[in-house]
Scaffold this active site. Structure first.
Site, PDB file in Angstrom:
ATOM      1  N   VAL A  23      52.913  -2.605  12.400  1.00  0.00           N
ATOM      2  CA  VAL A  23      52.407  -1.558  12.359  1.00  0.00           C
ATOM      3  C   VAL A  23      51.176  -1.311  12.721  1.00  0.00           C
ATOM      4  O   VAL A  23      50.659  -0.464  13.245  1.00  0.00           O
ATOM      5  CB  VAL A  23      52.323  -0.455  11.459  1.00  0.00           C
ATOM      6  CG1 VAL A  23      54.276  -0.547  11.230  1.00  0.00           C
ATOM      7  CG2 VAL A  23      52.321  -1.161   9.599  1.00  0.00           C
ATOM      8  N   GLU A  46      48.265  -1.667  15.127  1.00  0.00           N
ATOM      9  CA  GLU A  46      48.578  -0.963  16.582  1.00  0.00           C
ATOM     10  C   GLU A  46      49.152   0.052  16.887  1.00  0.00           C
ATOM     11  O   GLU A  46      48.214   0.886  17.313  1.00  0.00           O
ATOM     12  CB  GLU A  46      48.387  -1.939  17.565  1.00  0.00           C
ATOM     13  CG  GLU A  46      47.270  -2.950  17.246  1.00  0.00           C
ATOM     14  CD  GLU A  46      47.327  -3.986  18.877  1.00  0.00           C
ATOM     15  OE1 GLU A  46      48.376  -4.117  18.743  1.00  0.00           O
ATOM     16  OE2 GLU A  46      46.042  -4.773  18.310  1.00  0.00           O
TER      17      GLU A  46
HETATM   18 MO1  MOS Z   1      44.579  -6.969  19.191  1.00  0.00          MO
HETATM   19  S1  MOS Z   1      42.987  -6.470  20.367  1.00  0.00           S
HETATM   20  O1  MOS Z   1      45.082  -8.180  19.691  1.00  0.00           O
HETATM   21  O2  MOS Z   1      43.170  -7.680  17.473  1.00  0.00           O
END
Ligand code: MOS
Length: 732
Positions: free
Chosen positions: A690, A692
């Protein structure tokens, strides 16, 4: 083990530990300030010297001379490593600019030297005495100027990144209701609390890096490649990480120069990047220009949808693709997505939390709001009307589990959406104009191969070791929960050690795959340990029940401790049966905002996210992930922006005084709701990430709320008041 089929009923469905809100097992260390971060690891190597990196003062050109004599003579100086005159060092696995030298300068604050001294202050003072002469060359620093000539980006397979379905142009021309809008998003910095930092130490040809890195295996491979040594001679150790957000996915100059400087100084060297170098020497989120066109029938059904995206990067490599969510969110028979990438000579752009989607939603989900208004439809109903049954453009793909409509409806109910006035600018409390906004959210639910070792001690303690990282996300805790559940021991009996490349390789932390993958890897190791314990204690077959520190089957019941010390390794990989599915996570995001009718000042009042992401392993830490991401999304909507000096090619506001991020006072109230869904396709634990998902959508909900409050639409993020002050309503 390989995960090859939909997960059937299993022990996690009746779990006692997994899925329960659990305080972080590393919480006491964090809250007492005793979790050792990379730069604070004073005890790992004796006689540590301090390194200080010097960044290039020009963005493009060549070093014509470097005079180190004064710096060398300065108090406390032990060694100076200067940009090699020959080949640059440090084309690693992912960076598209050299991490150190040579004499050609590709971007501002490219590392050109590192001074090693007895103290940090001595190193910094001596660094100021290095005299560098440059021949400056012209560079390309302006995305709006470069974008019109930019070629299509290349996909992973090397094909031009453009997808079409049906006939967009004809369907758009024929649509009775059309929307066409251009949005821009700025460069952003990760602004993690802990800057990049590394202590490096050599023992013969073996290198140890105590560092702050999300992806231990990538880091090990990269360092081997950069230094031209066997990766097996490189050890990375990164148990605690003060935030990464994608900025620590890859090896950066702190690690490379600590290694080179430690060799030159013949003793361990520690380096942290000073904050300006975090902005201009490491990676950032690329700015984008996005055009969204949507054609719809009068009933709101989308017949044509196009999303085009422009961004720029060094060498024209790897941009920020804002179109990623568009093929997944809404139905529509005629489609176009295209992703263009210009060559810019700014510092390197790369992944930052939900790369692509985080900014893609800022455009698409504002466009949906604008379309809803043209249609005279409620924006939630418009989204529900365009809910696809199969993945648009992939007729052979099913959604593994998708409950976006439930998220929208449940969110509307909880947020009090019915109290929203559809007519913008009509709700007022004194000087404040009040508005509500909504946005949908999508982010993939990827998994990566992941492994662990689990060891049972004679006293019944269970230890998990894996090179998985915890970047503030809660990995320690969900891994402990998984092991406790799998072996039937109390959580207090489980200890977890992370981040050391000597442990079994894990998925690492990136792309919100960490939670699902690393716990599945721990489960695989636990299955192997259960088998070994059963075998040792004379239990036939694999149907024994592990509970309360005991193993029982067929009338036989024994304490696990009777197996003595016993250890097992396991790893999970994911079979290709998943290719028939799109594994995604979904959310509905809501925001209520107040805008001062006279000054344009914005005040977020409430935010709500309703998330559909499979089993939530630890609702407490998952909530923390989502509210953190919502804060970051509010920052992107309202204040975050790296200001580009387009004459000299650098980010001007390269510190936390000039780069504004939200603080507590900016975010008074947040709520997060998780749907009780399970995704059988993703992993044995049926869980998805979750971290992202939470940043995909809330920013657009903020923008839509501002529009609802004021009737003013600003399409250039961040939505600072200078962009609409002259359009505020006349004083009453
Ligand atoms: Mo995420 S931008 O793959 O740490």
């Amino acid at each position: 083990m390989e995960f090859t089929a939909p997960a059937g009923r299993n022990l996690f469905d009746s779990s006692k530990v997994v899925g329960k809100s659990t305080q972080r097992i590393d919480g006491p260390l964090k809250t007492t300030g005793t979790a050792p971060y990379a730069y604070e690891r004073h005890d790992v190597a004796a006689n540590q010297a301090y390194g200080y990196i010097v960044g290039s003062a020009i963005a493009k050109g060549r070093i014509t001379a470097m005079d180190l004599s004064e710096a060398r003579a300065a108090p406390g100086v032990i060694a100076i490593v200067a940009a090699p005159e020959t080949e640059p060092v440090g084309k690693g696995m992912s960076n598209n600019a050299p991490l150190f030298g040579g004499r050609d300068i590709a971007h501002y604050h490219q590392a050109i030297a590192c001074v090693v001294a007895e103290t940090f202050e001595q190193a910094r003072a001596a660094a100021g005495l290095i005299r560098t002469t440059y021949a400056r060359a012209d560079g390309r620093f302006d995305l709006p100027e470069a974008a019109p000539q930019a070629p299509l980006a290349k996909t992973g397979g090397g094909k031009p990144d453009k997808k079409t379905l049906g006939d967009f142009d004809a369907a758009y021309a024929a649509a009775p209701v059309k929307f066409d809008g251009r949005y821009t998003t700025p460069d952003e910095t990760h602004a993690m609390m802990e800057p990049h930092a590394t202590i490096a130490s050599w023992e013969g040809d073996k290198l140890t890096l105590w560092t702050s890195n999300q992806m231990i295996q990538w880091g090990k491979e990269s360092m081997g490649k950069i230094l031209g040594i066997d990766p097996e001679n490189v050890r990375l150790d990164s148990p605690y990480i003060g935030g990464g957000f994608g900025g620590k996915l890859f090896i950066r100059s702190d690690a490379v120069l600590a290694a080179l400087a430690a060799k030159a100084a013949k003793r361990p060297v520690k380096i942290t990047l000073q904050r300006p170098l975090v902005a201009n020497n490491t990676t950032h989120r690329h700015a984008t220009i996005q055009r969204v066109r949507i054609g719809a029938q009068n009933d709101g059904r989308i017949t044509a949808i196009a999303h085009e995206n422009w961004s720029g990067n060094l060498n024209g490599e790897d941009g920020e693709n804002g179109t990623l969510q568009t093929p997944k969110l809404y139905a529509g028979a005629n489609r176009l997505t295209a992703n263009y990438i210009a060559t810019l000579d700014l510092p390197e752009g790369n992944a930052m939390r939900a790369p692509g989607e985080a900014v893609g939603h800022l455009a698409l989900e504002a466009a949906m709001d604008e379309l809803a208004e043209k249609l005279g439809m409620d924006p939630i109903e418009l989204r529900i009307r365009n809910e696809p049954e199969m993945v648009p453009g992939s007729p052979d793909k099913k959604f593994s589990e998708r409950n976006l409509v439930r998220c929208l409806r449940e969110g509307a109910e909880r947020f009090g959406w019915s109290r929203r006035s559809a007519k913008p600018g009509t709700v007022r409390e004194g000087d404040w104009l009040i508005g509500m906004g909504v946005a949908a959210g999508y982010r993939g639910g990827p998994t990566q191969e992941s492994g662990a070792r689990v060891s049972l001690a004679k006293d019944g303690g269970l230890k998990v070791e894996t090179d998985m990282t915890d970047i503030g996300t809660g990995s320690y805790t969900i891994i402990a929960q998984t092991a406790a559940e799998s072996l039937g021991v109390p959580l207090e009996k489980v200890s977890v050690v992370l981040g050391d490349s000597r442990f079994p390789a894990s998925s690492g932390s990136g792309g919100q795959w960490g939670a699902a993958s690393s716990t599945a890897g721990v489960y695989a190791a636990c299955v192997e340990l259960r088998r070994k314990i059963g075998e040792k204690l004379g239990f036939a077959g694999d149907d024994a029940v592990f509970e309360n520190g005991r193993i029982r089957a067929g009338g036989k019941d024994m304490a696990l401790t009777e197996a003595g010390a016993i250890s097992a390794e396991g790893s999970i990989s994911f079979g290709d049966f998943k290719s028939g599915y799109d594994v995604g996570t979904y959310a509905a995001h809501f925001c209520e905002i107040a805008v001062d009718a006279y000054t344009g000042e914005t005040r977020i009042r409430r935010m709500l996210a309703v998330c559909d992401a499979g089993r939530i392993l630890n609702p407490l830490s998952a909530r923390s992930q989502v509210i953190g991401a919502m804060v970051m999304a509010a920052g992107a909507a309202l204040m975050e922006e790296l200001a580009v000096d387009t004459r000299f090619g650098f980010f001007v506001n390269h510190d936390l005084a000039g780069y504004e991020v939200p603080v507590h006072a900016d975010i008074p109230h947040q709520e997060v709701v998780f749907l009780d869904t399970l995704d059988d396709i993703v992993s044995p634990l049926k869980a998805k990430g979750v971290g992202e998902l939470g940043i995909c959508g809330p920013g657009a909900a903020v923008a839509n709320a501002i529009y609802n409050a004021t009737g003013i639409r600003v399409r250039d993020y961040p939505l600072t008041l200078d962009k609409y002050l002259d359009r505020l309503p006349e004083p009453v």
